[in-house]
Design an enzyme around this catalytic site. Structure first.
Site, PDB file in Angstrom:
ATOM      1  N   ARG A 175       0.922  -1.101  -0.230  1.00  0.00           N
ATOM      2  CA  ARG A 175       0.042  -0.013  -0.145  1.00  0.00           C
ATOM      3  C   ARG A 175       0.796   1.120  -0.070  1.00  0.00           C
ATOM      4  NH1 ARG A 175      -3.339  -3.599   3.722  1.00  0.00           N
ATOM      5  NH2 ARG A 175      -1.560  -3.160   5.051  1.00  0.00           N
ATOM      6  N   ILE A 176       1.632   1.182   1.066  1.00  0.00           N
ATOM      7  CA  ILE A 176       2.478   2.551   1.259  1.00  0.00           C
ATOM      8  C   ILE A 176       3.494   2.884   0.122  1.00  0.00           C
ATOM      9  CG2 ILE A 176       4.148   3.778   2.537  1.00  0.00           C
ATOM     10  CD1 ILE A 176       2.454   2.274   4.953  1.00  0.00           C
ATOM     11  N   CYS A 271      10.843   4.516   6.047  1.00  0.00           N
ATOM     12  CA  CYS A 271       9.771   4.893   6.837  1.00  0.00           C
ATOM     13  C   CYS A 271       8.798   3.638   7.219  1.00  0.00           C
ATOM     14  CB  CYS A 271       8.919   5.838   6.117  1.00  0.00           C
ATOM     15  SG  CYS A 271       9.326   7.337   5.912  1.00  0.00           S
ATOM     16  N   SER A 272       9.553   2.534   7.290  1.00  0.00           N
ATOM     17  CA  SER A 272       8.920   1.289   7.550  1.00  0.00           C
ATOM     18  C   SER A 272       9.017   0.953   9.073  1.00  0.00           C
ATOM     19  CB  SER A 272       9.504   0.072   6.579  1.00  0.00           C
ATOM     20  OG  SER A 272      10.965  -0.141   6.892  1.00  0.00           O
ATOM     21  N   ARG A 273      10.241   0.157   9.394  1.00  0.00           N
ATOM     22  CA  ARG A 273      10.440  -0.249  10.606  1.00  0.00           C
ATOM     23  C   ARG A 273      12.277  -0.125  10.714  1.00  0.00           C
ATOM     24  NH1 ARG A 273       6.124   0.953  12.081  1.00  0.00           N
ATOM     25  NH2 ARG A 273       4.559  -0.324  13.341  1.00  0.00           N
ATOM     26  N   GLU A 302      14.719   2.472  18.732  1.00  0.00           N
ATOM     27  CA  GLU A 302      13.752   3.425  18.923  1.00  0.00           C
ATOM     28  C   GLU A 302      13.484   3.356  20.497  1.00  0.00           C
ATOM     29  OE1 GLU A 302      11.273   3.809  14.999  1.00  0.00           O
ATOM     30  OE2 GLU A 302       9.980   4.595  16.648  1.00  0.00           O
ATOM     31  N   HIS A 320       9.660   9.155  14.056  1.00  0.00           N
ATOM     32  CA  HIS A 320       8.418   8.155  13.815  1.00  0.00           C
ATOM     33  C   HIS A 320       7.267   8.900  13.480  1.00  0.00           C
ATOM     34  CE1 HIS A 320       7.492   3.734  14.131  1.00  0.00           C
ATOM     35  NE2 HIS A 320       6.550   4.272  13.382  1.00  0.00           N
ATOM     36  N   ILE A 321       7.129   9.993  12.762  1.00  0.00           N
ATOM     37  CA  ILE A 321       6.032  10.873  12.306  1.00  0.00           C
ATOM     38  C   ILE A 321       5.695  10.709  11.107  1.00  0.00           C
ATOM     39  CG2 ILE A 321       6.701  12.796  13.997  1.00  0.00           C
ATOM     40  CD1 ILE A 321       7.928  13.882  11.539  1.00  0.00           C
ATOM     41  N   ALA A 322       5.806   9.645  10.544  1.00  0.00           N
ATOM     42  CA  ALA A 322       5.060   9.309   8.965  1.00  0.00           C
ATOM     43  C   ALA A 322       3.723   9.177   8.879  1.00  0.00           C
ATOM     44  CB  ALA A 322       5.968   8.137   8.188  1.00  0.00           C
ATOM     45  N   SER A 323       3.193   8.799  10.148  1.00  0.00           N
ATOM     46  CA  SER A 323       1.602   8.839   9.663  1.00  0.00           C
ATOM     47  C   SER A 323       0.808  10.138  10.334  1.00  0.00           C
ATOM     48  CB  SER A 323       1.086   7.447  10.510  1.00  0.00           C
ATOM     49  OG  SER A 323       1.304   7.275  11.852  1.00  0.00           O
TER      50      SER A 323
HETATM   51  N1  LIG Z   1       6.835   5.123  10.015  1.00  0.00           N
HETATM   52  C1  LIG Z   1       5.559   4.859  10.135  1.00  0.00           C
HETATM   53  O1  LIG Z   1       5.102   5.717  10.858  1.00  0.00           O
HETATM   54  C2  LIG Z   1       4.752   3.926   9.697  1.00  0.00           C
HETATM   55  C3  LIG Z   1       3.625   3.941   9.073  1.00  0.00           C
HETATM   56  C4  LIG Z   1       2.838   3.129   8.573  1.00  0.00           C
HETATM   57  C5  LIG Z   1       3.489   1.961   8.331  1.00  0.00           C
HETATM   58  N2  LIG Z   1       4.733   1.631   8.615  1.00  0.00           N
HETATM   59  C6  LIG Z   1       5.322   0.298   8.391  1.00  0.00           C
HETATM   60  O2  LIG Z   1       5.018   0.205   7.071  1.00  0.00           O
HETATM   61  C7  LIG Z   1       4.700  -1.437   6.856  1.00  0.00           C
HETATM   62  C8  LIG Z   1       4.193  -1.288   5.461  1.00  0.00           C
HETATM   63  O3  LIG Z   1       2.785  -0.865   5.391  1.00  0.00           O
HETATM   64  P1  LIG Z   1       1.809  -1.290   4.296  1.00  0.00           P
HETATM   65  O4  LIG Z   1       0.632  -0.502   4.652  1.00  0.00           O
HETATM   66  O5  LIG Z   1       2.452  -0.612   2.953  1.00  0.00           O
HETATM   67  O6  LIG Z   1       1.615  -2.731   4.242  1.00  0.00           O
HETATM   68  P2  LIG Z   1       1.586  -3.766   3.154  1.00  0.00           P
HETATM   69  O7  LIG Z   1       1.272  -5.177   3.775  1.00  0.00           O
HETATM   70  O8  LIG Z   1       0.484  -3.107   2.127  1.00  0.00           O
HETATM   71  O9  LIG Z   1       2.890  -3.810   2.242  1.00  0.00           O
HETATM   72  C9  LIG Z   1       4.055  -4.291   2.747  1.00  0.00           C
HETATM   73  C10 LIG Z   1       4.927  -5.003   1.571  1.00  0.00           C
HETATM   74  O10 LIG Z   1       6.047  -5.529   1.877  1.00  0.00           O
HETATM   75  C11 LIG Z   1       6.128  -6.637   1.263  1.00  0.00           C
HETATM   76  N3  LIG Z   1       7.096  -7.586   1.553  1.00  0.00           N
HETATM   77  C12 LIG Z   1       7.204  -8.315   2.772  1.00  0.00           C
HETATM   78  N4  LIG Z   1       8.177  -8.966   2.908  1.00  0.00           N
HETATM   79  C13 LIG Z   1       9.112  -8.690   2.062  1.00  0.00           C
HETATM   80  C14 LIG Z   1      10.432  -9.071   1.608  1.00  0.00           C
HETATM   81  N5  LIG Z   1      11.234 -10.064   2.457  1.00  0.00           N
HETATM   82  N6  LIG Z   1      10.921  -8.340   0.578  1.00  0.00           N
HETATM   83  C15 LIG Z   1      10.474  -7.431  -0.256  1.00  0.00           C
HETATM   84  N7  LIG Z   1       9.211  -7.100   0.244  1.00  0.00           N
HETATM   85  C16 LIG Z   1       8.469  -7.834   1.230  1.00  0.00           C
HETATM   86  C17 LIG Z   1       4.814  -7.416   0.850  1.00  0.00           C
HETATM   87  O11 LIG Z   1       4.783  -8.346  -0.178  1.00  0.00           O
HETATM   88  C18 LIG Z   1       3.887  -6.023   0.846  1.00  0.00           C
HETATM   89  O12 LIG Z   1       3.729  -5.572  -0.417  1.00  0.00           O
HETATM   90  C19 LIG Z   1       4.009  -1.461   8.226  1.00  0.00           C
HETATM   91  O13 LIG Z   1       4.073  -2.838   8.377  1.00  0.00           O
HETATM   92  C20 LIG Z   1       4.707  -0.722   8.922  1.00  0.00           C
HETATM   93  O14 LIG Z   1       5.507  -1.571   9.780  1.00  0.00           O
HETATM   94  C21 LIG Z   1       5.236   2.828   9.121  1.00  0.00           C
HETATM   95  O1  LIG Z   2       2.614   0.718  11.738  1.00  0.00           O
HETATM   96  C1  LIG Z   2       2.260   1.993  11.915  1.00  0.00           C
HETATM   97  O2  LIG Z   2       1.161   2.262  11.637  1.00  0.00           O
HETATM   98  C2  LIG Z   2       3.337   3.166  12.158  1.00  0.00           C
HETATM   99  O3  LIG Z   2       4.446   2.863  12.540  1.00  0.00           O
HETATM  100  C3  LIG Z   2       2.511   4.092  13.192  1.00  0.00           C
HETATM  101  O4  LIG Z   2       1.651   4.710  12.542  1.00  0.00           O
END
Ligand SMILES: NC(=O)c1ccc[n+]([C@@H]2O[C@H](COP(=O)([O-])OP(=O)(O)OC[C@H]3O[C@@H](n4cnc5c(N)ncnc54)[C@H](O)[C@@H]3O)[C@@H](O)[C@H]2O)c1
Ligand SMILES: O=C(O)[C@H](O)CO
Length: 386
Positions: A175-176, A271-273, A302, A320-323
């Site tokens: 999604r993101i 902006c993932s983890r 963190e 950690h303000i991305a959302s």
């Molecule tokens: N920094 C923030 O505030 C913030 C905000 C939102 C989400 N996030 C993080 O972003 C992540 C993704 O969110 P999303 O809604 O896009 O999730 P999502 O499930 O839509 O997308 C995650 C993608 O990662 C892929 N993936 C999984 N394992 C993989 C690998 N080994 N190699 C390559 N791709 C791989 C999946 O196939 C999927 O397409 C969340 O799980 C969260 O940890 C962080």
């Molecule tokens: O996984 C999430 O949703 C973010 O890290 C916090 O918004």
């Protein structure tokens, strides 16, 4: 024995007892619970991160559901306590749930909710912001001005990178990751290379159509490529953004070896983890490659950064303000509350976590469903037909 934790109570006489470990933005989430006969207890402790002991004290002897945070350790201790208190409903106020031991939740029959979709564009916008800020050295230039060092225009002053026509790399085109890719392609006419376990067909179709539009208008068309390996993205990307989930396959996905194959002037955004990146290796790479830049919203330990990161001028770091947009954070609170409420009321589970809009419309009642339960199948929960 943990000392009691301070709380704020809404609808004290409510039949169901729902705890939120943190105050959350907006009030709709509270009203949705109190309107359905829930007593809502919001923890008002000044502690940023609650311990397991703090949350055990909050759960007490009777609790029907908890809304928790990504900073909390939700495993055997908390799920067994919640189950003993009669509760079967938990939701993270986050889409990521690597802080949750889902197997432990399954063992006690506790539903684990998360909040997908509502934070997609907000998070992608911050990743795009970090990409531009890093490519044009905005934070360094701001500090330079505030330090009173500017004494006139110069040809080489804070020269950065042009994005147009360059290659944007995405690892994790979900999604993101897909929303970020579109922003960088449609906004800056970059070419895409992405790596994911699954084909991002919809993203590919968008880029193809945009390329055809540009070509029809006499401009250089943008292109996309699905990489056969992560290394291909790292070699070819000028700006690379990380958007996978965090699990054992993505822990330290970016390590010393993979950093070494990236372009010397590349930009890496996370902006993932935090643990997706070996941060110690990253600090070393930043020291050895002053033209390599990073934009980080998340960190391996963190709330702490690894030693040396804070000193690096080629790093932009934010907490950690991305959302963190008003609409998104209020929406996350709403989805988390509706996950808990839905489980308490025995509602089915929404069938499309990629379309949670029906739960976010303040002018109409939300569907009688749980927006997103990650262990719905394990618990044999019914899927909504709405
Ligand atoms: N920094 C923030 O505030 C913030 C905000 C939102 C989400 N996030 C993080 O972003 C992540 C993704 O969110 P999303 O809604 O896009 O999730 P999502 O499930 O839509 O997308 C995650 C993608 O990662 C892929 N993936 C999984 N394992 C993989 C690998 N080994 N190699 C390559 N791709 C791989 C999946 O196939 C999927 O397409 C969340 O799980 C969260 O940890 C962080
Ligand atoms: O996984 C999430 O949703 C973010 O890290 C916090 O918004």
């Amino acid at each position: 024995m943990a000392k009691p934790v301070s709380i704020e109570v809404w609808n004290p006489s409510g039949k169901y007892r729902v705890i939120s470990t943190k105050a959350m933005p907006g009030t709709r989430w509270i009203r949705l619970l109190t309107d359905q006969d829930c007593r809502v207890e919001i923890c008002t402790s000044k502690k940023t991160i609650l311990s397991v002991e703090d949350i055990l004290a909050l759960i007490g002897e009777k609790c029907d559901g908890v809304i928790g945070q990504l900073t909390e350790d939700w495993g055997e201790a908390l799920f067994s306590a919640l189950s003993r208190a009669g509760g079967k409903a938990f939701s993270n106020m986050a889409v990521g749930y690597n802080n949750v031991d889902v197997n432990a939740a399954n063992k006690y029959g506790v539903a684990v909710g998360n909040t997908p979709g509502v934070l997609t564009e907000t998070t992608a916008e911050l990743a795009a912001s970090l990409s531009v800020a890093a490519s044009r050295r905005i934070v360094e230039a701001d500090e330079f001005m505030r330090a009173g060092l500017y004494d006139g225009w110069l040809p080489h002053l804070f020269v950065g990178n042009l994005l147009k026509g360059q290659t944007v790399g995405v690892i994790g085109a979900g999604r993101i990751g897909s929303a970020y890719a579109r922003m960088m392609i449609e906004g800056f006419k970059m070419n895409l290379i992405y790596y994911d376990l699954y084909q991002a067909t919809r993203l590919e179709k968008f880029v193809t159509a945009y390329g055809e539009f540009l070509k029809a208008n006499g401009e250089q068309p943008v292109t996309w490529k699905r990489a056969g390996s992560m290394e291909e993205v790292l070699r070819e990307g000028d700006v690379i953004s990380l958007h996978p989930i965090l699990d054992k396959t993505t822990y330290h996905l970016i390590n010393k070896e993979r950093l070494s194959i990236m372009k010397k002037e590349a930009i890496l955004v996370n902006c993932s983890r935090g643990p997706v990146v070996d941060e110690v290796a990253l600090v070393e790479h930043l020291k050895e490659n002053p033209m390599f830049r990073v934009g980080l919203d998340v960190f391996e330990d963190e709330p702490y950064m690894k030693p040396g990161l804070a000193d690096m001028k080629n790093a932009i770091v934010v907490p950690h303000i991305a959302s963190a947009s008003k609409w998104t954070r209020e929406g996350m609170a709403t989805l988390a509350a509706l996950n808990v409420l839905g489980k308490i009321k025995g509602y089915p589970v929404w069938s499309n976590p990629n379309n949670v809009e029906p739960f976010l419309n303040e002018n109409s009642p939300p569907p009688a469903a749980c927006p997103s339960i990650v262990n719905a199948k394990n618990l044999g929960l019914t899927a909504s037909k709405l």
